[in-house]
Design an enzyme around this catalytic site. Structure first.
Site: not given
Ligand SMILES: Cc1cc2nc3c(=O)[nH]c(=O)nc-3n(C[C@H](O)[C@H](O)[C@H](O)COP(=O)(O)OP(=O)(O)OC[C@H]3O[C@@H](n4cnc5c(N)ncnc54)[C@H](O)[C@@H]3O)c2cc1C
Length: 309
Positions: A161, A213, A290
């Protein structure tokens, strides 16, 4: 690019929490992100970048900053043989579905993970023992001055992660994945099974807003011999019934905080401190977040925010 003054961040996060930002620049394409970042850099305006907002808790008072939101409502994907280049703003699950339909193997594990491809690369999102770093070949990244460059797999320093981009703050504009030919029917069957399992075990974001998580699993170097689920320690420490205001623990998973009625971001923050304190007291283990907090939160005197317990 759309400029939305005082956008409420609760409308752009899966927790549906968070006050307003100064203004939100909605950027669906890599070019628009680049243009926005160049302009902000020229004007010396600090900004925060979000994707799907599925891994953040924004404070109730919001952010005294500009937010650049990089989400491509329509997947932006190009295929060259078994290589695929996709915009960082594309939905990760939409990409996984597209790969199934194209008969390409390597991204099925990402089925049902919310958020964008860019967010997934930064956090090396994973499931079922697989993660982004397994299939990423190269990416175009952008620094906060608006300079873009192409980098290979090694640049990211992927770990559990984690990627180097968490420290540098560089933005993922697009990503190239090296996939393998696969059988559409077998991939579709696997996808259906993953969606079924996720539906059984994970909260439905419509009825149970959350950020997945909350704490990272415990590293093998700690008291656990191999990486162990933070949820297991929380459950053993009787964490499942904890509650602060409207924030409570998901009944099927002790490591997931849910936004209930009248829940504030501060409630989520305080509940997470309680969870970490409980595990520290019972196992002498420090839980690390996380999920990222953004904005100001009140911290009780004596609480150790860095180690987070
Ligand atoms: C119901 C649920 C289930 C989930 N299951 C999993 C799972 O199975 N495995 C897992 O790993 N995670 C899981 N997650 C967590 C989440 O989905 C991941 O971490 C996801 O990859 C975050 O992406 P995001 O675009 O929503 O990021 P955001 O929440 O928008 O941002 C998170 C971080 O990433 C940065 N960021 C976003 N986009 C970019 C970009 N293009 N370039 C650089 N930085 C960027 C942001 O600045 C911030 O610091 C889950 C979340 C939920 C709500």
């Amino acid at each position: 690019m759309k400029n939305i003054p005082e956008a409420l961040l609760a409308d752009h996060t899966t927790f549906r929490l968070g006050g307003p930002c100064r203004y939100l620049l909605d950027c669906p394409t890599p070019d628009e992100v680049k243009q926005a970042v160049k302009q902000l850099a020229a004007d010396k305006i600090p900004f925060v970048l979000i994707g799907g907002g599925s891994n953040v808790v924004v404070s109730d008072e919001g952010l005294d900053a500009v937010v650049v939101r990089f989400v491509s409502p329509t997947p932006l994907i190009k295929r060259r043989n078994d290589e695929v280049t996709v915009s960082g703003g594309t939905s990760l699950d939409a990409l996984a579905l597209w790969a199934v339909e194209e008969g390409l193997e390597g991204l099925n594990y990402a089925t049902g993970i919310p958020g964008t491809v860019g967010g997934a690369v930064v956090g090396n999102a994973g499931a079922w023992g697989k993660q982004m770093g397994d299939v990423l070949k190269s990416a175009t990244i952008l620094d906060h001055k608006g300079n873009a460059k192409t980098v290979g797999l090694d640049y990211f320093g992927f770990a559990y992660r984690h990627s180097r981009l968490k420290e540098t703050g560089e933005i993922v504009l697009d990503v190239t994945f090296a996939l393998k030919p696969g059988d559409c029917v077998a991939l579709a069957t696997e996808r259906a099974a993953i969606l079924k399992t996720r539906a059984e075990k994970h909260p439905d974001l419509v009825t149970h807003p959350c950020a997945g998580s909350f704490f990272r699993n415990i590293e093998p170097t700690s008291k656990a011999e191999r990486r162990q689920a933070a949820g297991w320690f929380l459950e053993q420490a009787d964490g499942k019934n904890l509650k602060v205001g409207g924030a409570y623990i998901f009944e099927k998973h002790a490591n997931i905080i849910i936004k209930g009625p009248r829940c504030t971001a501060q409630n989520v923050h305080d509940l997470s401190l309680k969870m970490a304190t409980l595990v520290k007291a019972k196992f002498d283990l420090v839980l690390n977040r996380e999920v990222r907090f953004a904005g100001k939160f009140q911290t009780a005197p004596g609480a150790n925010e860095r180690g987070f317990w």
